[in-house]
Design a protein around this motif. Structure first.
Motif, PDB file in Angstrom:
ATOM      1  N   ILE A  64      25.732  27.867 -18.243  1.00  0.00           N
ATOM      2  CA  ILE A  64      26.512  27.823 -19.482  1.00  0.00           C
ATOM      3  C   ILE A  64      27.697  26.869 -19.324  1.00  0.00           C
ATOM      4  O   ILE A  64      28.025  26.119 -20.244  1.00  0.00           O
ATOM      5  CB  ILE A  64      26.994  29.240 -19.874  1.00  0.00           C
ATOM      6  N   ALA A  65      28.319  26.877 -18.155  1.00  0.00           N
ATOM      7  CA  ALA A  65      29.459  25.984 -17.904  1.00  0.00           C
ATOM      8  C   ALA A  65      29.036  24.518 -17.969  1.00  0.00           C
ATOM      9  O   ALA A  65      29.759  23.680 -18.526  1.00  0.00           O
ATOM     10  CB  ALA A  65      30.077  26.295 -16.552  1.00  0.00           C
ATOM     11  N   GLN A  66      27.884  24.209 -17.425  1.00  0.00           N
ATOM     12  CA  GLN A  66      27.392  22.834 -17.484  1.00  0.00           C
ATOM     13  C   GLN A  66      27.077  22.431 -18.916  1.00  0.00           C
ATOM     14  O   GLN A  66      27.385  21.306 -19.340  1.00  0.00           O
ATOM     15  CB  GLN A  66      26.145  22.678 -16.612  1.00  0.00           C
ATOM     16  N   LEU A  67      26.472  23.335 -19.666  1.00  0.00           N
ATOM     17  CA  LEU A  67      26.169  23.043 -21.072  1.00  0.00           C
ATOM     18  C   LEU A  67      27.447  22.863 -21.879  1.00  0.00           C
ATOM     19  O   LEU A  67      27.528  21.988 -22.745  1.00  0.00           O
ATOM     20  CB  LEU A  67      25.315  24.165 -21.673  1.00  0.00           C
ATOM     21  N   ALA A  68      28.445  23.697 -21.607  1.00  0.00           N
ATOM     22  CA  ALA A  68      29.721  23.599 -22.322  1.00  0.00           C
ATOM     23  C   ALA A  68      30.367  22.239 -22.082  1.00  0.00           C
ATOM     24  O   ALA A  68      30.902  21.628 -23.008  1.00  0.00           O
ATOM     25  CB  ALA A  68      30.654  24.717 -21.877  1.00  0.00           C
ATOM     26  N   GLU A  69      30.309  21.772 -20.864  1.00  0.00           N
ATOM     27  CA  GLU A  69      30.880  20.461 -20.560  1.00  0.00           C
ATOM     28  C   GLU A  69      30.064  19.343 -21.211  1.00  0.00           C
ATOM     29  O   GLU A  69      30.621  18.399 -21.766  1.00  0.00           O
ATOM     30  CB  GLU A  69      30.920  20.257 -19.044  1.00  0.00           C
ATOM     31  N   HIS A  70      28.752  19.478 -21.174  1.00  0.00           N
ATOM     32  CA  HIS A  70      27.879  18.438 -21.724  1.00  0.00           C
ATOM     33  C   HIS A  70      28.023  18.330 -23.241  1.00  0.00           C
ATOM     34  O   HIS A  70      28.095  17.231 -23.793  1.00  0.00           O
ATOM     35  CB  HIS A  70      26.424  18.732 -21.338  1.00  0.00           C
ATOM     36  N   PHE A  71      28.043  19.473 -23.935  1.00  0.00           N
ATOM     37  CA  PHE A  71      28.106  19.470 -25.401  1.00  0.00           C
ATOM     38  C   PHE A  71      29.531  19.551 -25.936  1.00  0.00           C
ATOM     39  O   PHE A  71      29.741  19.529 -27.149  1.00  0.00           O
ATOM     40  CB  PHE A  71      27.279  20.630 -25.972  1.00  0.00           C
ATOM     41  N   ASP A  72      30.525  19.686 -25.051  1.00  0.00           N
ATOM     42  CA  ASP A  72      31.938  19.751 -25.429  1.00  0.00           C
ATOM     43  C   ASP A  72      32.225  20.910 -26.386  1.00  0.00           C
ATOM     44  O   ASP A  72      32.848  20.740 -27.439  1.00  0.00           O
ATOM     45  CB  ASP A  72      32.398  18.419 -26.033  1.00  0.00           C
TER      46      ASP A  72
END
Length: 87
Positions: free
Chosen positions: A28-36
């Protein structure tokens, strides 16, 4: 500290992010960073997707059918209202 203006995400964007979260190949943290977006928002969208998925694949799933519109009666009503407004 400057605050960012409130953003309104489209349904397509939310679905894309939620599907990526369901896929599970990234955290989820990686997705949050990727999708801002905030991680809590991704978790919420993922939960909404999982909760409503059964409605899509259930009986009569998909988008609800729009009722048939009687155009003649609508034109008649428009004519009546126009006459009332003119007098």
């Amino acid at each position: 500290m400057n605050r960012r203006a409130r953003r309104n995400h489209s349904a397509a964007f939310k679905a894309k992010v939620a599907l990526a979260a369901v896929k599970g190949d990234r955290t989820i943290a990686q997705l949050a960073e990727h999708f801002d977006v905030h991680p809590n928002q991704i978790t919420t969208w993922k939960s909404q997707l999982e909760a409503s998925a059964s409605e899509i694949f259930g009986p009569g799933g998909g988008t609800p059918a729009t009722p048939a519109v009687d155009v003649k009666s609508l034109h008649a009503k428009i004519g009546e209202l126009t006459l009332e407004n003119d007098s």
